[in-house]
Write a protein that holds these residues in place. Structure first.
Motif, PDB file in Angstrom:
ATOM      1  N   ARG A  82       0.827  -1.216   0.000  1.00  0.00           N
ATOM      2  CA  ARG A  82       0.000   0.000   0.000  1.00  0.00           C
ATOM      3  C   ARG A  82       0.858   1.261   0.000  1.00  0.00           C
ATOM      4  O   ARG A  82       0.616   2.190  -0.756  1.00  0.00           O
ATOM      5  N   GLN A  83       1.874   1.295   0.853  1.00  0.00           N
ATOM      6  CA  GLN A  83       2.688   2.506   0.986  1.00  0.00           C
ATOM      7  C   GLN A  83       3.527   2.782  -0.254  1.00  0.00           C
ATOM      8  O   GLN A  83       3.645   3.914  -0.678  1.00  0.00           O
ATOM      9  N   TYR A  84       4.103   1.750  -0.839  1.00  0.00           N
ATOM     10  CA  TYR A  84       5.079   1.983  -1.893  1.00  0.00           C
ATOM     11  C   TYR A  84       4.568   1.793  -3.310  1.00  0.00           C
ATOM     12  O   TYR A  84       5.142   2.344  -4.238  1.00  0.00           O
ATOM     13  N   ILE A  85       3.507   1.038  -3.495  1.00  0.00           N
ATOM     14  CA  ILE A  85       3.002   0.914  -4.863  1.00  0.00           C
ATOM     15  C   ILE A  85       1.526   1.246  -4.971  1.00  0.00           C
ATOM     16  O   ILE A  85       0.939   1.134  -6.037  1.00  0.00           O
ATOM     17  N   GLY A  86       0.907   1.658  -3.866  1.00  0.00           N
ATOM     18  CA  GLY A  86      -0.456   2.144  -3.906  1.00  0.00           C
ATOM     19  C   GLY A  86      -1.523   1.080  -4.038  1.00  0.00           C
ATOM     20  O   GLY A  86      -2.663   1.387  -4.370  1.00  0.00           O
ATOM     21  N   LEU A  87      -1.189  -0.180  -3.782  1.00  0.00           N
ATOM     22  CA  LEU A  87      -2.177  -1.255  -3.892  1.00  0.00           C
ATOM     23  C   LEU A  87      -2.640  -1.711  -2.517  1.00  0.00           C
ATOM     24  O   LEU A  87      -1.870  -1.725  -1.561  1.00  0.00           O
ATOM     25  N   MET A  88      -3.885  -2.102  -2.451  1.00  0.00           N
ATOM     26  CA  MET A  88      -4.419  -2.773  -1.277  1.00  0.00           C
ATOM     27  C   MET A  88      -4.113  -4.255  -1.464  1.00  0.00           C
ATOM     28  O   MET A  88      -4.110  -4.750  -2.588  1.00  0.00           O
ATOM     29  N   ALA A  89      -3.912  -4.952  -0.404  1.00  0.00           N
ATOM     30  CA  ALA A  89      -3.720  -6.400  -0.469  1.00  0.00           C
ATOM     31  C   ALA A  89      -4.555  -6.994   0.657  1.00  0.00           C
ATOM     32  O   ALA A  89      -4.213  -6.847   1.824  1.00  0.00           O
ATOM     33  N   ASP A  90      -5.674  -7.606   0.282  1.00  0.00           N
ATOM     34  CA  ASP A  90      -6.546  -8.208   1.278  1.00  0.00           C
ATOM     35  C   ASP A  90      -7.429  -9.250   0.609  1.00  0.00           C
ATOM     36  O   ASP A  90      -7.290  -9.533  -0.576  1.00  0.00           O
ATOM     37  N   ASP A  91      -8.322  -9.821   1.378  1.00  0.00           N
ATOM     38  CA  ASP A  91      -9.258 -10.802   0.824  1.00  0.00           C
ATOM     39  C   ASP A  91     -10.519 -10.063   0.395  1.00  0.00           C
ATOM     40  O   ASP A  91     -11.569 -10.173   1.018  1.00  0.00           O
ATOM     41  N   ALA A  92     -10.397  -9.324  -0.680  1.00  0.00           N
ATOM     42  CA  ALA A  92     -11.504  -8.495  -1.170  1.00  0.00           C
ATOM     43  C   ALA A  92     -12.664  -9.318  -1.695  1.00  0.00           C
ATOM     44  O   ALA A  92     -13.771  -8.798  -1.849  1.00  0.00           O
ATOM     45  N   ILE A  93     -12.445 -10.592  -1.959  1.00  0.00           N
ATOM     46  CA  ILE A  93     -13.519 -11.417  -2.510  1.00  0.00           C
ATOM     47  C   ILE A  93     -14.069 -12.411  -1.495  1.00  0.00           C
ATOM     48  O   ILE A  93     -14.939 -13.207  -1.819  1.00  0.00           O
ATOM     49  N   GLY A  94     -13.571 -12.376  -0.267  1.00  0.00           N
ATOM     50  CA  GLY A  94     -14.100 -13.229   0.785  1.00  0.00           C
ATOM     51  C   GLY A  94     -13.868 -14.711   0.567  1.00  0.00           C
ATOM     52  O   GLY A  94     -14.704 -15.529   0.921  1.00  0.00           O
ATOM     53  N   ALA A  95     -12.729 -15.082   0.004  1.00  0.00           N
ATOM     54  CA  ALA A  95     -12.468 -16.482  -0.325  1.00  0.00           C
ATOM     55  C   ALA A  95     -11.620 -17.214   0.711  1.00  0.00           C
ATOM     56  O   ALA A  95     -11.438 -18.418   0.600  1.00  0.00           O
ATOM     57  N   SER A  96     -11.109 -16.533   1.719  1.00  0.00           N
ATOM     58  CA  SER A  96     -10.272 -17.187   2.728  1.00  0.00           C
ATOM     59  C   SER A  96     -11.101 -18.107   3.612  1.00  0.00           C
ATOM     60  O   SER A  96     -12.297 -17.890   3.802  1.00  0.00           O
ATOM     61  N   ASN A  97     -10.440 -19.128   4.123  1.00  0.00           N
ATOM     62  CA  ASN A  97     -11.072 -20.015   5.095  1.00  0.00           C
ATOM     63  C   ASN A  97     -10.019 -20.454   6.099  1.00  0.00           C
ATOM     64  O   ASN A  97      -8.884 -19.977   6.040  1.00  0.00           O
ATOM     65  N   ALA A  98     -10.361 -21.376   6.979  1.00  0.00           N
ATOM     66  CA  ALA A  98      -9.416 -21.807   8.018  1.00  0.00           C
ATOM     67  C   ALA A  98      -8.158 -22.438   7.439  1.00  0.00           C
ATOM     68  O   ALA A  98      -7.093 -22.363   8.041  1.00  0.00           O
ATOM     69  N   GLY A  99      -8.251 -23.021   6.249  1.00  0.00           N
ATOM     70  CA  GLY A  99      -7.110 -23.708   5.665  1.00  0.00           C
ATOM     71  C   GLY A  99      -6.290 -22.889   4.698  1.00  0.00           C
ATOM     72  O   GLY A  99      -5.180 -23.268   4.348  1.00  0.00           O
ATOM     73  N   ALA A 100      -6.821 -21.764   4.232  1.00  0.00           N
ATOM     74  CA  ALA A 100      -6.103 -20.985   3.220  1.00  0.00           C
ATOM     75  C   ALA A 100      -6.486 -19.513   3.296  1.00  0.00           C
ATOM     76  O   ALA A 100      -7.656 -19.172   3.464  1.00  0.00           O
ATOM     77  N   ALA A 101      -5.473 -18.663   3.177  1.00  0.00           N
ATOM     78  CA  ALA A 101      -5.708 -17.223   3.104  1.00  0.00           C
ATOM     79  C   ALA A 101      -5.577 -16.801   1.647  1.00  0.00           C
ATOM     80  O   ALA A 101      -4.602 -17.136   0.988  1.00  0.00           O
TER      81      ALA A 101
END
Length: 142
Positions: A82-101
């Motif tokens: 976010r700070q250096y290239i202006g991108l967000m990095a998160d689970d924007a699509i809600g696909a994470s679960n207990a076994g995988a982020a």
């Protein structure tokens, strides 16, 4: 006075800013630059060193109980994106679960509805279909 306090804080933090993989040590000047929003050369070893330092600070604040370095590494990687290239990095699509982020780098403000191709790709991969989609993830051919 504030500069002296900040300098001491960055020096103390630098004592713990050591990449556990390569033993690279981030200097207090580099940590100060990061904290001040100045440009630094982003490298995986620097990100890992910062994560190690932040994990140690967190441990001190919580009386020895803190999130593992791996958790802090992911947080520092996301912050650097976010700070250096202006991108967000998160689970924007809600696909994470207990076994995988699932972490997707995207422009701030983009939502799951704006990323149907990413969702389609993840559905294919989850089903065991590893082939690439035609076109780019955003639907472009490039």
């Amino acid at each position: 006075m504030r500069d002296a306090v900040e300098g001491t804080t960055y020096r103390k933090m630098a004592e713990h800013a050591v990449d556990p993989r390569t033993e690279y040590r981030a200097s207090h000047q580099t940590l100060w630059k990061i904290g001040s929003g100045e440009a630094v050369k982003i490298q995986p070893r620097l990100v890992r060193a910062v994560a190690a330092a932040v994990a140690e600070v967190d441990k001190g604040r919580k009386g020895g109980e803190a999130s593992p370095v791996e958790v802090w590494l992911r947080r520092v990687q996301i912050a650097a994106a976010r700070q250096y290239i202006g991108l967000m990095a998160d689970d924007a699509i809600g696909a994470s679960n207990a076994g995988a982020a699932v972490v997707v780098a995207h422009v701030p403000g983009v939502t799951a509805a704006d990323m149907p191709r990413v969702q389609e790709l993840l559905r294919h991969w989850a089903a065991g279909d590893k082939r690439e989609l035609s076109g780019g993830v955003d639907g472009s051919e490039g």
